[in-house]
Design an enzyme around this catalytic site. Structure first.
Site, PDB file in Angstrom:
ATOM      1  N   ARG A  12      23.347  21.685  34.936  1.00 19.68           N
ATOM      2  CA  ARG A  12      22.771  21.363  36.238  1.00 19.68           C
ATOM      3  C   ARG A  12      22.482  22.673  36.974  1.00 19.68           C
ATOM      4  O   ARG A  12      23.275  23.607  36.938  1.00 19.68           O
ATOM      5  CB  ARG A  12      23.726  20.498  37.044  1.00 19.68           C
ATOM      6  CG  ARG A  12      24.108  19.189  36.356  1.00 19.68           C
ATOM      7  CD  ARG A  12      24.959  18.336  37.287  1.00 19.68           C
ATOM      8  NE  ARG A  12      25.534  17.188  36.601  1.00 19.68           N
ATOM      9  CZ  ARG A  12      24.911  16.038  36.383  1.00 19.68           C
ATOM     10  NH1 ARG A  12      23.672  15.887  36.786  1.00 19.68           N
ATOM     11  NH2 ARG A  12      25.516  15.047  35.758  1.00 19.68           N
ATOM     12  N   ASP A  99      31.725  13.836  46.810  1.00 16.63           N
ATOM     13  CA  ASP A  99      31.728  14.786  45.702  1.00 16.63           C
ATOM     14  C   ASP A  99      30.315  15.055  45.189  1.00 16.63           C
ATOM     15  O   ASP A  99      30.098  15.986  44.421  1.00 16.63           O
ATOM     16  CB  ASP A  99      32.607  14.262  44.556  1.00 16.63           C
ATOM     17  CG  ASP A  99      32.990  15.370  43.583  1.00 16.63           C
ATOM     18  OD1 ASP A  99      33.274  16.480  44.050  1.00 16.63           O
ATOM     19  OD2 ASP A  99      32.995  15.129  42.369  1.00 16.63           O
TER      20      ASP A  99
END
Length: 351
Positions: A12, A99
């Protein structure tokens, strides 16, 4: 329907991976005094966030308390703008918990994100996601994340009641700011100076009843059509006589409102052409739809990246009028063969 697919290790990429959930973690340790340096670690974490993500708007010479209050204010501005723009382009994060909420106020593609096609305020790409992270519920999820963020900052202000009060005012004002951003966004999508609540409520009802492709509809509306003919391109079903009439009546009401802005005796009055061009700048023509992506990554698995590159070229210009070939291929409704297909219409959390 379960679909077996090859696994992959992916990386990512983001400007930063500091998330609200991480600040929460350090705050929890500080509150519980889990170790002697817990409060100091929380302060270091927050100051690092400020230095990394907010240095251009928060003066480094200020006290920690002043910095923390400004951080909350700036994050609120970024988060409300971010979520309003998600809804503007039809994006649903899918798993917008703390989160998966970047403390820098930008998008983190964590979880089963996707773009709404057939309009549904409760659209959720994740099969187990529930309504709390659904398309139109993202502002509420954002408010919850912001509340958690402010709660995590409170231990740093325990000895400064004035700063604590300012933080509480910023926290409690989130819903009002969020609603203002959403209304401003939908007004822009409709070419209006201010949102007409009754007109929008009726539109949402019609879009649900027809149903309507979210992206195609607003893009076609941006051409300010003479009648509902061009809008039919965005309809997933044919209209009966009653719905045809209701759509025509809604379009007439809308055109009357935007025509009023062009006839207003003010310096800011705009022509219909100017309104249409402005609408096209906020209503994208192309979005990444799962039924486009699936064939592209299936082809890439064989070593052929042609579709991947083609999609990349198209999606780097989402507001542009592109070639006729691109329009015929990518500016259309979801093909029926992809409806209810696992991995396209529905995904697991880790898809």
């Amino acid at each position: 329907m379960l679909v077996s697919e090859a696994v992959a290790i992916s990386t990512r990429v983001a400007p930063s991976f500091i998330r609200v959930g991480q600040v929460e973690l350090f705050a929890r340790r500080a509150r519980k005094q889990e170790h002697p340096d817990a409060m100091e670690e929380l302060e270091k974490m927050v100051l690092h966030l400020i230095d990394r993500e907010y240095a251009e708007v928060i003066d480094n010479t200020l006290s920690t308390a002043e910095k923390v209050v400004l951080l909350a204010h700036e994050f609120r501005n970024r988060l409300t703008s971010l979520v309003a723009n998600w809804v503007r382009v039809g994006y649903c994060q899918g798993n917008f918990n703390s989160d998966n909420c970047a403390a820098g106020g930008f998008t983190l593609d964590y979880g089963p994100f996707g773009f709404c096609e057939a309009f549904d305020p409760y659209y959720q790409p994740w099969t187990g996601g529930g309504e709390h992270f659904a398309f139109f519920n993202q502002p509420v999820a954002a408010e919850r994340n912001f509340e958690m963020f402010c709660a995590a900052l409170q231990p740093l202000l325990a000895s400064d009641q004035v700063a604590l009060q300012k933080l509480e005012e910023i926290r409690s004002g989130f819903a009002v700011e969020m609603q203002a951003e959403v209304e401003k966004m939908f007004a822009a999508k409709l070419g209006l100076d201010a949102l007409d609540a009754a007109l929008f409520k009726e539109l949402a009802f019609l879009m649900l009843q027809t149903p309507v492709d979210y992206t195609l509809f607003f893009r076609e509306l941006s051409s300010i059509p003479a009648d509902i003919g061009p809008l039919r391109k965005s309809f997933y079903s044919d209209l009966n006589e009653e719905m045809d009439k209701r759509w025509s009546e809604w379009l007439t009401k809308w055109k009357s409102l935007i025509s009023g802005t062009t006839n207003a005796n003010t310096e800011t009055s705009r022509s219909l052409e100017e309104i249409g061009e402005q609408m096209k700048r906020v209503n994208p023509k192309y979005i990444l739809r799962e039924w486009m992506l699936a064939p592209a990554y299936q082809q890439a698995a064989t070593g052929n990246y042609a579709l991947i590159r083609e999609l990349q070229d198209v999606m780097t210009q989402p507001y542009a009028e592109q070639s006729k070939e691109v329009e015929e291929k990518y500016y259309r409704l979801k093909p029926s063969e992809f409806s209810e297909l696992g991995g396209v219409s529905h995904m697991s959390c880790s898809s």
